[in-house]
Scaffold this motif. Structure first.
Motif, mmCIF file in Angstrom:
data_model
loop_
_atom_site.group_PDB
_atom_site.id
_atom_site.type_symbol
_atom_site.label_atom_id
_atom_site.label_comp_id
_atom_site.label_asym_id
_atom_site.label_seq_id
_atom_site.Cartn_x
_atom_site.Cartn_y
_atom_site.Cartn_z
ATOM 1 N N ARG A 156 -12.541 -35.496 -56.372
ATOM 2 C CA ARG A 156 -12.388 -35.237 -55.348
ATOM 3 C C ARG A 156 -10.293 -35.030 -55.646
ATOM 4 O O ARG A 156 -9.561 -36.203 -56.136
ATOM 5 C CB ARG A 156 -12.105 -35.892 -53.625
ATOM 6 N N ALA A 157 -9.962 -34.453 -55.263
ATOM 7 C CA ALA A 157 -8.301 -33.939 -55.581
ATOM 8 C C ALA A 157 -7.780 -34.030 -57.253
ATOM 9 O O ALA A 157 -6.402 -34.131 -57.099
ATOM 10 C CB ALA A 157 -7.690 -35.308 -54.356
ATOM 11 N N SER A 210 -15.899 -29.712 -58.240
ATOM 12 C CA SER A 210 -15.897 -28.493 -59.065
ATOM 13 C C SER A 210 -16.261 -29.120 -60.465
ATOM 14 O O SER A 210 -16.541 -30.249 -60.877
ATOM 15 C CB SER A 210 -14.591 -28.352 -59.420
ATOM 16 N N LYS A 246 -10.074 -29.347 -60.524
ATOM 17 C CA LYS A 246 -9.799 -28.382 -59.643
ATOM 18 C C LYS A 246 -10.655 -28.348 -58.170
ATOM 19 O O LYS A 246 -11.011 -27.485 -57.829
ATOM 20 C CB LYS A 246 -10.732 -26.859 -59.896
ATOM 21 N N SER A 247 -11.251 -29.571 -57.938
ATOM 22 C CA SER A 247 -11.811 -30.039 -56.833
ATOM 23 C C SER A 247 -10.666 -30.350 -55.724
ATOM 24 O O SER A 247 -9.690 -31.270 -56.066
ATOM 25 C CB SER A 247 -12.576 -31.219 -57.206
ATOM 26 N N PRO A 248 -11.226 -29.292 -54.839
ATOM 27 C CA PRO A 248 -10.350 -29.696 -53.141
ATOM 28 C C PRO A 248 -9.992 -32.013 -52.701
ATOM 29 O O PRO A 248 -10.874 -32.420 -53.467
ATOM 30 C CB PRO A 248 -11.046 -29.126 -52.099
ATOM 31 N N SER A 289 -15.624 -30.815 -46.183
ATOM 32 C CA SER A 289 -14.435 -29.563 -45.804
ATOM 33 C C SER A 289 -14.294 -28.743 -47.139
ATOM 34 O O SER A 289 -14.014 -27.789 -47.782
ATOM 35 C CB SER A 289 -12.596 -29.685 -46.120
ATOM 36 N N PHE A 290 -15.527 -29.320 -48.646
ATOM 37 C CA PHE A 290 -15.925 -28.780 -48.925
ATOM 38 C C PHE A 290 -17.243 -29.002 -49.750
ATOM 39 O O PHE A 290 -17.932 -29.705 -49.266
ATOM 40 C CB PHE A 290 -15.096 -28.743 -50.585
#
Length: 137
Positions: free
Chosen positions: A99-100, A42, A103-105, A37-38
């Motif tokens: 991830r998570a 970041s 600034k990473s989704p 989904s990305f």
């Protein structure tokens, strides 16, 4: 020493890099995962200096990855010190948020070590590291 790394953080980083290397060996370019989904994690270059190639066309990139509950900003001071010491020799330092983190989704599952390695490899490629997945010690 520039920075002391705990054994647990070292093992985690080596596991991710080993898996990224295996992924890279199995395919010449990392194909983005359809379920993602990305696009990439970041990331930032220490000192805002991206990769450069030496006379032989090789890039020297150190990827700094944080441990659990961390972020790429955990590496700001060590990254600046590394860049000051080794930057004149052509080394660049890439910091990233998993991830998570930072600034990473969060992204979609699976949240596995293999997915983490793919994230790192794709981010390195997107950041302009042309030899992503081929490590020299």
């Amino acid at each position: 020493p520039i920075y002391r790394l705990s054994r647990a953080d070292f093992r985690e980083a080596m596991s991710v890099l080993t898996l990224a290397g295996r992924l890279a060996a199995s395919r010449s370019r990392c194909v983005p995962q359809a379920h993602r989904s990305f696009a990439v994690l970041s990331h930032s270059w220490a000192g805002n200096e991206g990769p450069v190639a030496d006379a032989a066309g090789k890039q020297r990139v150190c990827v700094m990855m944080h441990g659990i509950l961390g972020s790429k900003s955990n590496w700001n001071t060590p990254a600046r010190r590394l860049l000051k010491e080794f930057g004149p020799q052509g080394w660049r330092v890439l910091q990233l948020d998993h991830r998570a983190h930072g600034k990473s989704p969060a992204g979609d599952p699976p949240h596995s070590l293999e997915a983490c390695a793919a994230d790192v490899l794709e981010t390195m490629q997107a950041a302009g590291v042309d030899s992503a997945g081929r490590a020299e010690v």
